[in-house]
Scaffold this motif. Structure first.
Motif, mmCIF file in Angstrom:
data_model
loop_
_atom_site.group_PDB
_atom_site.id
_atom_site.type_symbol
_atom_site.label_atom_id
_atom_site.label_comp_id
_atom_site.label_asym_id
_atom_site.label_seq_id
_atom_site.Cartn_x
_atom_site.Cartn_y
_atom_site.Cartn_z
ATOM 1 N N TYR A 299 43.221 106.700 33.394
ATOM 2 C CA TYR A 299 42.793 107.822 34.294
ATOM 3 C C TYR A 299 42.645 109.056 32.442
ATOM 4 O O TYR A 299 43.884 108.782 31.565
ATOM 5 C CB TYR A 299 44.144 108.865 34.691
ATOM 6 C CG TYR A 299 44.438 108.085 35.527
ATOM 7 C CD1 TYR A 299 43.376 108.658 37.375
ATOM 8 C CD2 TYR A 299 45.133 107.451 35.926
ATOM 9 C CE1 TYR A 299 44.123 107.436 38.143
ATOM 10 C CE2 TYR A 299 45.466 106.466 37.208
ATOM 11 C CZ TYR A 299 44.834 106.906 38.123
ATOM 12 O OH TYR A 299 44.970 106.122 39.519
ATOM 13 N N ARG A 300 41.416 109.996 32.427
ATOM 14 C CA ARG A 300 41.558 111.233 31.135
ATOM 15 C C ARG A 300 41.345 112.111 31.458
ATOM 16 O O ARG A 300 40.651 112.488 32.862
ATOM 17 C CB ARG A 300 40.479 109.922 30.338
ATOM 18 C CG ARG A 300 39.503 109.350 31.086
ATOM 19 C CD ARG A 300 38.441 108.801 29.667
ATOM 20 N NE ARG A 300 38.186 109.058 29.815
ATOM 21 C CZ ARG A 300 35.993 107.742 30.037
ATOM 22 N NH1 ARG A 300 36.760 107.238 28.431
ATOM 23 N NH2 ARG A 300 35.194 107.945 30.219
ATOM 24 N N LYS A 301 41.319 113.119 30.894
ATOM 25 C CA LYS A 301 41.016 114.408 30.512
ATOM 26 C C LYS A 301 40.166 114.491 29.620
ATOM 27 O O LYS A 301 40.232 114.939 29.135
ATOM 28 C CB LYS A 301 41.934 114.769 31.028
ATOM 29 C CG LYS A 301 42.205 117.429 31.454
ATOM 30 C CD LYS A 301 43.339 117.763 31.323
ATOM 31 C CE LYS A 301 43.844 119.037 30.913
ATOM 32 N NZ LYS A 301 45.270 119.440 31.228
ATOM 33 N N LYS B 43 39.490 118.947 33.693
ATOM 34 C CA LYS B 43 38.590 118.259 34.796
ATOM 35 C C LYS B 43 39.528 116.732 34.240
ATOM 36 O O LYS B 43 39.497 116.517 33.050
ATOM 37 C CB LYS B 43 37.852 118.633 34.634
ATOM 38 C CG LYS B 43 37.368 119.553 35.142
ATOM 39 C CD LYS B 43 37.778 120.321 36.604
ATOM 40 C CE LYS B 43 37.246 121.134 37.347
ATOM 41 N NZ LYS B 43 38.156 122.399 38.400
ATOM 42 N N TRP B 44 39.821 116.153 35.361
ATOM 43 C CA TRP B 44 40.492 114.708 35.244
ATOM 44 C C TRP B 44 39.750 113.700 35.414
ATOM 45 O O TRP B 44 38.401 113.846 36.499
ATOM 46 C CB TRP B 44 41.620 114.381 36.552
ATOM 47 C CG TRP B 44 43.104 115.062 35.131
ATOM 48 C CD1 TRP B 44 43.512 116.687 35.233
ATOM 49 C CD2 TRP B 44 43.702 114.458 33.975
ATOM 50 N NE1 TRP B 44 44.447 116.596 34.194
ATOM 51 C CE2 TRP B 44 45.055 115.393 33.675
ATOM 52 C CE3 TRP B 44 43.964 112.882 34.142
ATOM 53 C CZ2 TRP B 44 46.074 115.092 32.770
ATOM 54 C CZ3 TRP B 44 45.243 112.537 33.239
ATOM 55 C CH2 TRP B 44 46.221 114.018 32.328
ATOM 56 N N SER B 45 39.485 112.630 35.463
ATOM 57 C CA SER B 45 38.725 111.117 36.066
ATOM 58 C C SER B 45 39.466 109.822 35.969
ATOM 59 O O SER B 45 40.813 110.319 35.340
ATOM 60 C CB SER B 45 37.243 111.346 34.999
ATOM 61 O OG SER B 45 37.580 110.545 33.790
ATOM 62 N N TYR B 46 38.859 109.375 36.516
ATOM 63 C CA TYR B 46 39.432 107.560 36.950
ATOM 64 C C TYR B 46 39.075 106.677 36.407
ATOM 65 O O TYR B 46 37.569 107.109 36.690
ATOM 66 C CB TYR B 46 40.219 107.893 38.694
ATOM 67 C CG TYR B 46 39.449 107.613 39.688
ATOM 68 C CD1 TYR B 46 38.213 106.543 39.566
ATOM 69 C CD2 TYR B 46 39.254 108.902 40.315
ATOM 70 C CE1 TYR B 46 37.499 106.148 40.246
ATOM 71 C CE2 TYR B 46 38.159 108.583 41.595
ATOM 72 C CZ TYR B 46 37.205 106.741 41.156
ATOM 73 O OH TYR B 46 36.738 106.696 42.434
ATOM 74 N N GLY C 264 34.917 111.703 37.955
ATOM 75 C CA GLY C 264 35.393 113.104 37.480
ATOM 76 C C GLY C 264 35.153 114.338 38.203
ATOM 77 O O GLY C 264 35.174 114.040 40.064
ATOM 78 N N THR D 145 43.318 117.971 38.941
ATOM 79 C CA THR D 145 44.418 117.736 38.335
ATOM 80 C C THR D 145 44.274 116.327 38.508
ATOM 81 O O THR D 145 43.874 115.565 38.970
ATOM 82 C CB THR D 145 45.861 117.943 39.860
ATOM 83 O OG1 THR D 145 45.639 117.153 41.008
ATOM 84 C CG2 THR D 145 46.115 120.022 39.228
ATOM 85 N N LYS D 146 45.242 115.687 37.989
ATOM 86 C CA LYS D 146 45.698 113.931 37.441
ATOM 87 C C LYS D 146 45.883 113.410 38.883
ATOM 88 O O LYS D 146 45.674 112.228 39.119
ATOM 89 C CB LYS D 146 46.598 113.881 36.497
ATOM 90 C CG LYS D 146 46.411 111.766 36.432
ATOM 91 C CD LYS D 146 47.760 112.559 35.192
ATOM 92 C CE LYS D 146 47.978 110.606 34.491
ATOM 93 N NZ LYS D 146 48.847 109.778 34.189
ATOM 94 N N ALA E 237 43.254 113.120 40.872
ATOM 95 C CA ALA E 237 42.661 111.614 40.892
ATOM 96 C C ALA E 237 43.143 110.464 40.842
ATOM 97 O O ALA E 237 41.921 109.555 41.068
ATOM 98 C CB ALA E 237 41.771 111.537 39.090
ATOM 99 N N GLN E 238 44.666 110.528 40.603
ATOM 100 C CA GLN E 238 44.901 109.175 41.363
ATOM 101 C C GLN E 238 44.840 109.123 42.777
ATOM 102 O O GLN E 238 44.986 107.982 43.232
ATOM 103 C CB GLN E 238 46.435 109.473 40.792
ATOM 104 C CG GLN E 238 46.872 109.327 39.125
ATOM 105 C CD GLN E 238 47.952 110.132 39.097
ATOM 106 O OE1 GLN E 238 48.590 110.343 39.773
ATOM 107 N NE2 GLN E 238 48.688 109.393 37.701
#
Length: 372
Positions: free
Chosen positions: A5-7, A11-14, A33, A37-38, A41-42
């Protein structure tokens, strides 16, 4: 099988490894993305991983949102009432497609949808209730896309729906209602206005009311048919399931309806062969056909201009009916039943402006019991 995961910005993406390509052996990854929140995405990545582990994953096929929404809308034509279908079609063709139609449905993000709603509210100046309706249609359409396997997750479901603003109702006092009825007394559509004020029926319910659904001996109306907004279709059922209901009417209204029935019978007998189509309606045109909502509104506003009462909408006659009942101490449950509300709480929420008056009246009555 894990995801990373990255921000980017806020915004967060996986990123999830899909395993080697069966044809080339090259490594494949899927990145998505737009998550607030993380945790979101998770959750989305976890769904994808489960699909991969169960061999249920299918590579998304590119499809523009406008094409999907058109196909979905057509699939709903046979299951939706005509009024509902027309409403869905309007929201999709006038709001959603012009703004987002060229987006690939598989790449649609919650952030884009949230920005779209903000534009409708702040730039297009649409009412909050209208934007909530757009959100309802959008969410339903994308839920179906998930069921059809076109997308894995509904991005609209992750967007907070626009808050419901409380609109101040415009209603008449009893004196103002009586003043308007005096002006409308000689008009052909007088009975329609009287029914709205004395029963709280909706416009389509009034224009679709048949004599077979009126029991003048018992003093009751059975509301089981409505006229569409465009005036072209009479359909069984009402706006909601609870809308199918029986409403009691008073002796004075019964007398007026008897006169109305006699007048319609005379018109039918005087008409030349082929000039009258009998739909058995309580408020028909002179030819027996349904009065269109547009013509009813045109007549209503013409009569309003001849009176000195505040200008309100035809639908506000329904609100006037409910308000008058509540201020007379009629139990909210009875009012809800007359209006066709499924839950009394809906009635209390809509007519909360009446509650302070009711509270004061209750206090005065209790005071008289205890101190007089």
């Amino acid at each position: 099988m894990n995801g990373s995961y990255r921000k980017r910005g806020d915004k967060w993406s996986y990123i999830v490894d899909l395993g080697p390509d069966p044809a080339t052996g090259k490594r494949r990854q899927k990145e998505k993305g737009g998550f607030k929140t993380k945790k979101e995405a998770q959750a989305a990545a976890a769904e994808l991983i489960v699909q991969l582990e169960n061999n249920n994953y299918r590579k998304p096929v590119k499809q523009l949102l406008e094409k999907y929404l058109s196909d979905w809308l057509e699939s709903k034509r046979i299951s939706l009432k005509s009024n509902t279908y027309a409403s869905y079609k309007h929201h999709i063709e006038y709001h959603i497609i012009p703004a987002m139609g060229k987006i690939d449905i598989t790449k649609l993000t919650p952030a884009e949808i949230g920005k779209f709603y903000a534009t409708l509210l702040n730039e297009k100046k649409l009412a909050e209730g209208t934007v909530r309706d757009v959100h309802k249609v959008f969410t339903a359409a994308l839920n179906q896309a998930v069921k059809w396997g076109i997308i894995q997750r509904n991005p609209a479901a992750l967007v907070e729906k626009p808050r419901a603003g409380r609109k101040e109702l415009s209603v008449w006092t009893a004196e103002q209602a009586k003043e308007f009825l005096k002006i409308a007394l000689t008009d052909r559509l007088y009975v329609a206005f009287l029914l709205a004020l004395s029963t709280g029926m909706r416009q389509g319910e009034i224009l679709g009311l048949r004599w077979k659904d009126v029991d003048l001996e018992a003093g009751t109306l059975h509301i089981v048919q409505t006229l569409s907004h465009d005036g072209k279709e009479l359909s069984a059922g009402t706006k909601t399931k609870s809308g199918n209901r029986t409403v009691s009417i008073d002796a004075d209204l019964v007398k007026i309806l008897r006169k109305q029935k006699a007048r319609i019978l005379q018109e039918r007998l005087k008409a030349q062969e082929g000039e009258y189509t009998d739909y058995d309606l309580v408020t028909p045109t002179s030819k027996g056909t349904p009065v269109t909502p547009r013509n009813l509104s045109r007549t209503f506003y013409r009569l309003l201009s001849q009176s000195e009462v505040p200008h309100i909408t035809f639908h506000d006659l329904r609100h006037t009916h409910a308000t008058l009942l509540l201020t007379q101490g009629i139990h909210p449950k009875v009012v809800a039943e007359r209006l066709g509300h499924a839950d009394m709480r809906v009635t209390l929420e809509i007519y909360s402006h009446v509650l302070p008056h009711m509270q004061k009246d209750a206090a005065e009555k209790v005071g008289k019991l205890l101190f007089s």
